[in-house]
Structure formats: structure tokens, C-alpha cells
Design a protein around this motif. Structure first.
Motif, PDB file in Angstrom:
ATOM      1  N   TRP A 145     -50.197 -43.139 -42.150  1.00  0.00           N
ATOM      2  CA  TRP A 145     -49.367 -41.954 -41.928  1.00  0.00           C
ATOM      3  C   TRP A 145     -48.330 -42.181 -40.838  1.00  0.00           C
ATOM      4  N   LEU A 146     -48.360 -43.331 -40.183  1.00  0.00           N
ATOM      5  CA  LEU A 146     -47.442 -43.614 -39.085  1.00  0.00           C
ATOM      6  C   LEU A 146     -46.466 -44.713 -39.483  1.00  0.00           C
ATOM      7  N   GLY A 147     -45.507 -45.008 -38.599  1.00  0.00           N
ATOM      8  CA  GLY A 147     -44.572 -46.086 -38.837  1.00  0.00           C
ATOM      9  C   GLY A 147     -43.631 -45.826 -40.000  1.00  0.00           C
ATOM     10  N   ALA A 148     -42.968 -46.886 -40.433  1.00  0.00           N
ATOM     11  CA  ALA A 148     -42.011 -46.779 -41.536  1.00  0.00           C
ATOM     12  C   ALA A 148     -42.693 -46.348 -42.821  1.00  0.00           C
ATOM     13  N   ILE A 149     -43.910 -46.831 -43.048  1.00  0.00           N
ATOM     14  CA  ILE A 149     -44.608 -46.457 -44.279  1.00  0.00           C
ATOM     15  C   ILE A 149     -44.975 -44.976 -44.262  1.00  0.00           C
ATOM     16  N   GLY A 150     -45.299 -44.446 -43.097  1.00  0.00           N
ATOM     17  CA  GLY A 150     -45.573 -43.015 -42.997  1.00  0.00           C
ATOM     18  C   GLY A 150     -44.351 -42.184 -43.353  1.00  0.00           C
ATOM     19  N   VAL A 151     -43.186 -42.639 -42.893  1.00  0.00           N
ATOM     20  CA  VAL A 151     -41.932 -41.962 -43.244  1.00  0.00           C
ATOM     21  C   VAL A 151     -41.704 -42.016 -44.740  1.00  0.00           C
ATOM     22  N   ALA A 152     -41.859 -43.195 -45.322  1.00  0.00           N
ATOM     23  CA  ALA A 152     -41.620 -43.358 -46.754  1.00  0.00           C
ATOM     24  C   ALA A 152     -42.539 -42.463 -47.572  1.00  0.00           C
ATOM     25  N   ARG A 153     -43.808 -42.373 -47.177  1.00  0.00           N
ATOM     26  CA  ARG A 153     -44.771 -41.563 -47.921  1.00  0.00           C
ATOM     27  C   ARG A 153     -44.379 -40.089 -47.928  1.00  0.00           C
TER      28      ARG A 153
END
Length: 218
Positions: A145-153
Motif C-alpha cells: 500500500w506504500l511507495g510507487a506501487i501503492g500509488v499505482a494500486r
């Protein structure tokens, strides 16, 4: 001490369970790929959770039961999808209660199903995992849920037609994750990953507000 203790310590007809094969892992993986289609908590999320949980445990030099971790990682969000979801019930509890219906007949060692249930039941960041497989799945799921992947999700959930969630609401979701998730990562290796992922999310939110007149033009 807390982390050390954690480490030790249908009314609607559902799709058919996976067909047994020479490799139950392939059966479960194929089942997830076929039925779990969502940009935030679908099949790709399962892949990431499994890989990251293994990475964290290896960094902490903790041995995991891979049968338990694999089954839990690929099936933990099944109750977020129809026909398994149940309104007003936490998807973690629902999935934990019915995961045996997917694993039976695949060749999975069913003596381990209770450990799978436990890992699924506590995979969300706001729950308290017991046992190494539960702990590392929990932390992998939180970090996703954090970092760039959190943003993408989260941004992938925005309704392109202006429905729910819209852009500003998605930003609120990201801000809530930034506030709530970091303190719930429990393992030593997981904690080491929090600062860079938190920083990525903070920078994105700051830049987004600057470039959208504090979300007014988002």
C-alpha cells in the motif's frame, strides 16, 4: 520482543475449485489468475505479496512453510470478489473460513489449512499476525500500500466516468495509507523498507498537490 513473539509464536454457486494437477501450486495460481481481476487487489497483487513475504523472511533469516505462505498469498483476497464476498463482513474472515473449498482436491496438504486460515485472517495491516507465515504476509501486504506501487494500486481504482472513487477521493485513500500503514509493519526487514516507500508516497502527494492547485484541478 513483539516481533520475536510474533515469529514464534454460499448461497450463490461459486466457481469450481481448482482441478488437481501434478503441482497444486499451479492449480491455485491458475485459479487466482482466472478469478481475481482487480488492479489493486487482484492476481498481480498476489504475486507481489508472495515474493515480498519471501524476501522479507529471507532478510530476517526466518524459515517459512512455503506451502502455507503460497496458499495464503494467492487466496487471501478471494472474498473481495464475487461470489465469495459477503457484504458487511471483513473479507479476511470470509476468505479464511472458505479457503478449504478451493484447496481441497488440488493436492495441497490439508493438515496445513488452519495455518493458511490464520495467515489470511490477519493479512490486513490493522490485524495482529501470529506465526511467521502470517507475519510476513501481513507485512508484505502492508508494504504494497506504500511507495510507487501503492500509488499505482489506488489510482487504478479511479472511475474514468467520474464515479466513486474520483481523483480527490483516491488521494484521500493514499493519505490515509500514509498515516495508518507504516506503524503497522512489524518485522525487522519490513521496517527497513518503510522509510523509502513512505518517502516515495510523500513526495508523490506533495508534487500532485502542487501541480493540481491543491487538488482543485485534479
Amino acid at each position: 520482543m513483539r516481533v520475536a513473539a510474533l515469529i514464534m509464536g454460499m448461497l450463490v454457486a461459486a466457481p469450481a475449485a481448482p482441478v488437481a494437477s501434478s503441482d497444486w501450486h499451479a492449480s491455485v495460481r491458475d485459479f487466482a489468475a482466472k478469478h481475481f481481476k482487480n488492479p489493486a487487489w487482484g492476481y498481480s497483487h498476489c504475486l507481489r505479496d508472495y515474493a515480498l513475504a519471501r524476501e522479507l523472511a529471507a532478510a530476517d533469516r526466518v524459515t517459512l512453510d512455503d506451502d502455507v505462505l503460497f496458499a495464503a498469498a494467492f487466496l487471501h483476497d478471494m472474498a473481495a470478489f464475487p461470489p465469495w464476498e459477503k457484504e458487511k463482513l471483513d473479507h479476511s474472515d470470509v476468505a479464511a473460513d472458505i479457503v478449504d473449498t478451493v484447496l481441497k482436491g488440488t493436492g495441497f496438504p490439508m493438515t496445513k489449512v488452519d495455518a493458511v486460515r490464520g495467515a489470511i485472517r490477519t493479512h490486513m495491516y490493522y490485524r495482529d499476525p501470529v506465526g511467521p507465515e502470517a507475519l510476513y504476509l501481513h507485512d508484505a501486504d502492508a508494504l504494497d500500500w506504500l511507495g510507487a506501487i501503492g500509488v499505482a494500486r489506488v489510482l487504478a481504482l479511479v472511475d474514468p466516468n467520474g464515479g466513486d472513487p474520483d481523483g480527490p477521493k483516491a488521494v484521500k485513500m493514499l493519505e490515509d495509507n500514509l498515516k495508518s500503514v507504516p506503524t503497522r509493519v512489524l518485522s525487522r526487514a519490513g521496517l527497513a523498507m518503510v522509510p523509502p516507500r513512505k518517502a516515495e508516497l510523500e513526495v508523490f502527494l506533495k508534487d500532485l498537490r502542487r501541480e493540481s492547485e491543491n487538488l482543485a484541478t485534479l
